[in-house]
Design an enzyme around this catalytic site. Structure first.
Site, mmCIF file in Angstrom:
data_model
loop_
_atom_site.group_PDB
_atom_site.id
_atom_site.type_symbol
_atom_site.label_atom_id
_atom_site.label_comp_id
_atom_site.label_asym_id
_atom_site.label_seq_id
_atom_site.Cartn_x
_atom_site.Cartn_y
_atom_site.Cartn_z
ATOM 1 N NE ARG A 198 72.187 -19.679 50.163
ATOM 2 C CZ ARG A 198 70.960 -19.297 49.842
ATOM 3 N NH1 ARG A 198 70.773 -18.174 49.176
ATOM 4 N NH2 ARG A 198 69.938 -20.018 50.168
ATOM 5 C CG ASN A 244 73.749 -15.715 48.361
ATOM 6 O OD1 ASN A 244 73.439 -16.362 47.357
ATOM 7 N ND2 ASN A 244 72.931 -15.550 49.373
ATOM 8 C CG ASN A 287 60.735 -13.114 53.351
ATOM 9 O OD1 ASN A 287 59.589 -12.817 53.706
ATOM 10 N ND2 ASN A 287 61.679 -12.221 53.139
ATOM 11 N N GLY A 288 61.542 -17.565 53.806
ATOM 12 C CA GLY A 288 61.455 -19.021 53.694
ATOM 13 C C GLY A 288 61.518 -19.558 55.117
ATOM 14 N NE ARG A 337 59.738 -20.396 48.760
ATOM 15 C CZ ARG A 337 60.896 -20.385 49.398
ATOM 16 N NH1 ARG A 337 61.143 -21.244 50.353
ATOM 17 N NH2 ARG A 337 61.824 -19.523 49.067
ATOM 18 C CD GLU A 352 67.749 -13.903 63.914
ATOM 19 O OE1 GLU A 352 68.034 -12.697 63.853
ATOM 20 O OE2 GLU A 352 68.200 -14.742 63.110
ATOM 21 C CG ASN A 353 63.614 -9.736 65.032
ATOM 22 O OD1 ASN A 353 64.306 -9.221 65.884
ATOM 23 N ND2 ASN A 353 64.064 -10.058 63.827
ATOM 24 C CG MET A 411 55.566 -12.295 61.425
ATOM 25 S SD MET A 411 53.873 -12.953 61.217
ATOM 26 C CE MET A 411 54.197 -14.619 60.671
ATOM 27 N N GLY A 440 64.478 -14.007 60.576
ATOM 28 C CA GLY A 440 63.854 -12.721 60.921
ATOM 29 C C GLY A 440 62.656 -12.877 61.840
ATOM 30 C CD GLU A 483 71.438 -18.565 55.898
ATOM 31 O OE1 GLU A 483 70.828 -17.485 56.001
ATOM 32 O OE2 GLU A 483 71.066 -19.474 55.150
ATOM 33 C CG HIS A 504 66.512 -22.414 55.334
ATOM 34 N ND1 HIS A 504 65.171 -22.502 55.639
ATOM 35 C CD2 HIS A 504 66.656 -21.325 54.560
ATOM 36 C CE1 HIS A 504 64.525 -21.508 55.071
ATOM 37 N NE2 HIS A 504 65.399 -20.777 54.397
HETATM 38 P P1 ADP Z 1 64.947 -14.023 54.434
HETATM 39 O O1 ADP Z 1 64.381 -15.395 54.435
HETATM 40 O O2 ADP Z 1 64.566 -13.228 53.226
HETATM 41 O O3 ADP Z 1 66.414 -13.937 54.798
HETATM 42 P P2 ADP Z 1 64.530 -12.862 57.061
HETATM 43 O O4 ADP Z 1 65.187 -13.961 57.813
HETATM 44 O O5 ADP Z 1 65.168 -11.529 57.049
HETATM 45 O O6 ADP Z 1 64.153 -13.285 55.600
HETATM 46 O O7 ADP Z 1 63.038 -12.717 57.687
HETATM 47 C C1 ADP Z 1 62.114 -11.860 57.124
HETATM 48 C C2 ADP Z 1 60.851 -11.943 57.948
HETATM 49 O O8 ADP Z 1 61.153 -11.586 59.311
HETATM 50 C C3 ADP Z 1 59.765 -10.997 57.473
HETATM 51 O O9 ADP Z 1 58.506 -11.648 57.504
HETATM 52 C C4 ADP Z 1 59.808 -9.907 58.530
HETATM 53 O O10 ADP Z 1 58.563 -9.272 58.679
HETATM 54 C C5 ADP Z 1 60.135 -10.711 59.771
HETATM 55 N N1 ADP Z 1 60.590 -9.823 60.850
HETATM 56 C C6 ADP Z 1 61.717 -9.095 60.913
HETATM 57 N N2 ADP Z 1 61.727 -8.339 62.053
HETATM 58 C C7 ADP Z 1 60.569 -8.619 62.706
HETATM 59 C C8 ADP Z 1 59.975 -8.172 63.938
HETATM 60 N N3 ADP Z 1 60.578 -7.273 64.718
HETATM 61 N N4 ADP Z 1 58.775 -8.690 64.289
HETATM 62 C C9 ADP Z 1 58.143 -9.582 63.505
HETATM 63 N N5 ADP Z 1 58.647 -10.044 62.342
HETATM 64 C C10 ADP Z 1 59.834 -9.573 61.943
#
Ligand code: ADP
Length: 404
Positions: free
Chosen positions: A93, A7, A213-214, A243, A335-336, A285, A332, A387, A182
């Site tokens: 990618r 990538n 982030n996106g 954004r 999932e979390n 987040m 991110g 991905e 995506h």
């Molecule tokens: P990218 O788009 O750069 O690949 P990710 O998919 O890694 O980003 O997502 C990043 C986001 O996920 C950030 O806003 C981060 O704070 C959030 N994030 C990761 N872990 C947690 C968590 N445990 N609780 C809340 N938000 C989370």
């Protein structure tokens, strides 16, 4: 045999090496700050006993060519790739494939030219991908390279979803339409969701929500994308880290007329200074969650706007699909961030969406899981995206199909 996934950005190359036999990731890493006096290189790898190791160093990397050279040397030195001949394919990618690429493509001069042609549509991404592709092709002339496009999965959208209601010539002459991004992630989680639902993908209607982030939402009918929230660029749609997502286009006119912003200023404002960052000064987040829990009103509002927008897209895509088998959260945040998922699903019981709030909030639960109540007509799933694995598998399939 192994597959290497690259990538490449304008000043970095992320990579991952997979073993085809069991799709185990044997190594991953990063070459960053290409062209700067102090470059950064990182490698994580598994040894033959499957014990993980990592290394990190600072050294100047003058070009993508040198970056690729470094990656191969590092993979060799760590023992995960003995010789280049072990590579069945390299998957690259590529963010933007325009309208030509509905599938991954084996890279040749015409594919490189097509990626170059859509540089104006992805000026931040496609030039870096091209530098990586050209460096890898000149380094490994014998290894088949495949481009896997973020836009490809969305090429099944009908015109009603991809056209903007602006003069037709802007579409026919300037290719201004919605493309979506995506796609590799939406495709991957859709396939996993079908597996979890125990149905073939082509019988599944899904709303997938990639929240990182996106962030983007996709409506999937019978396994195919019929609508997605990102547009000509990844700026449209959901609220993102920096954004704005959807805004009245007249805001742009107002900013030009009354605040004197030019194209670069608008780009900076809407792509880098807006979204969660613009609303509450923070784009992570996790931090926003903590601030909101501590009573920070701006952080609370940022979450409210984010989940309000998410809910609008869920409702809109539900209406488009008519029947939905599952909502799929990934990325991110997806999932979390249990609170974001809870608020996005809150009040949607009449649509058959019933979250199991305990399962949703449980920290013991990780990985792929169902977080809806048994009586929920629409299942709510969490599927960690991958991905790189999807790119590796699509690259190998493309090479195998061509050789067949
Ligand atoms: P990218 O788009 O750069 O690949 P990710 O998919 O890694 O980003 O997502 C990043 C986001 O996920 C950030 O806003 C981060 O704070 C959030 N994030 C990761 N872990 C947690 C968590 N445990 N609780 C809340 N938000 C989370």
């Amino acid at each position: 045999m192994k597959v290497l996934v690259l990538n490449s950005g304008s000043s970095s190359i992320k990579y991952q090496l997979f073993r085809v036999q069991d799709w185990q990731a044997l190594a991953s890493g990063l070459v960053a700050r290409i062209g700067e006096p102090e470059g950064e290189v990182k490698l994580n790898w598994l040894d033959s006993d499957e014990v993980s190791h990592s290394s990190q160093e600072s050294l100047p990397i003058s070009s993508h060519e040198q970056g690729i050279d470094y990656i191969i040397r590092a993979l060799r030195d760590s023992g995960v790739l003995v010789e280049v001949g072990e590579l069945a394919a390299i998957g690259h990618r590529v963010v933007h494939g325009g309208v030509r690429f509905k599938q991954p493509a084996r890279i040749d001069d015409s594919v490189i030219e097509a990626i170059r042609e859509v540089v104006p549509l992805a000026p931040l991404h496609n030039p870096g991908h091209l530098a990586g592709i050209e460096a890898a092709c000149s380094h490994f002339p014998g290894v088949p390279s495949v481009a896997v496009f973020d836009t490809a999965f969305h090429q099944t959208m009908p015109p009603a979803a991809y056209r903007y209601a602006i003069p037709e010539a802007l579409y026919t002459e300037h290719r201004i339409r919605r493309y979506g991004f995506h796609g590799t992630s939406h495709h991957y989680v859709a396939k996993r969701a079908a597996e979890l639902l125990g149905k073939p993908l082509d019988q599944c209607n899904l709303i997938s929500l990639h929240l990182g982030n996106g962030a983007s939402a996709t409506a999937i009918r019978a396994g195919q994308c019929v609508d997605t929230s990102m547009g000509l660029t990844p700026l449209e749609g959901l609220v993102m880290g920096t954004r704005s997502g959807d805004i009245d286009p007249a805001v742009v006119i107002y900013l030009c007329k009354h605040l004197g912003l030019d194209a670069d200023g608008l780009d900076r404002l809407l792509n880098r200074q807006s979204g969660l960052l613009g609303l509450c000064g923070v784009n992570d987040m996790r931090e926003i969650d903590q601030l909101a829990a501590a009573g920070d009103e701006r952080a609370e509002l940022a979450i409210a706007i984010t989940t309000h927008r998410l809910k609008k897209y869920i409702g809109a895509y539900y209406a488009e699909l008519g029947r939905v088998d599952a909502l799929v959260f990934t990325g991110g945040i997806g999932e979390n961030a249990a609170e974001i998922r809870r608020r996005a699903c809150e009040g949607l019981e009449r649509l058959g969406i019933r979250l199991d709030t305990e399962l949703n909030a449980s920290r013991a639960q990780r990985g792929e899981r169902c977080i809806s109540l048994p009586e929920s007509e629409v299942r709510v799933l969490v599927v960690p995206t991958n991905e790189e694995l999807e790119i590796a598998q699509q690259a190998l399939r493309t090479v195998a199909d061509i050789d067949r």
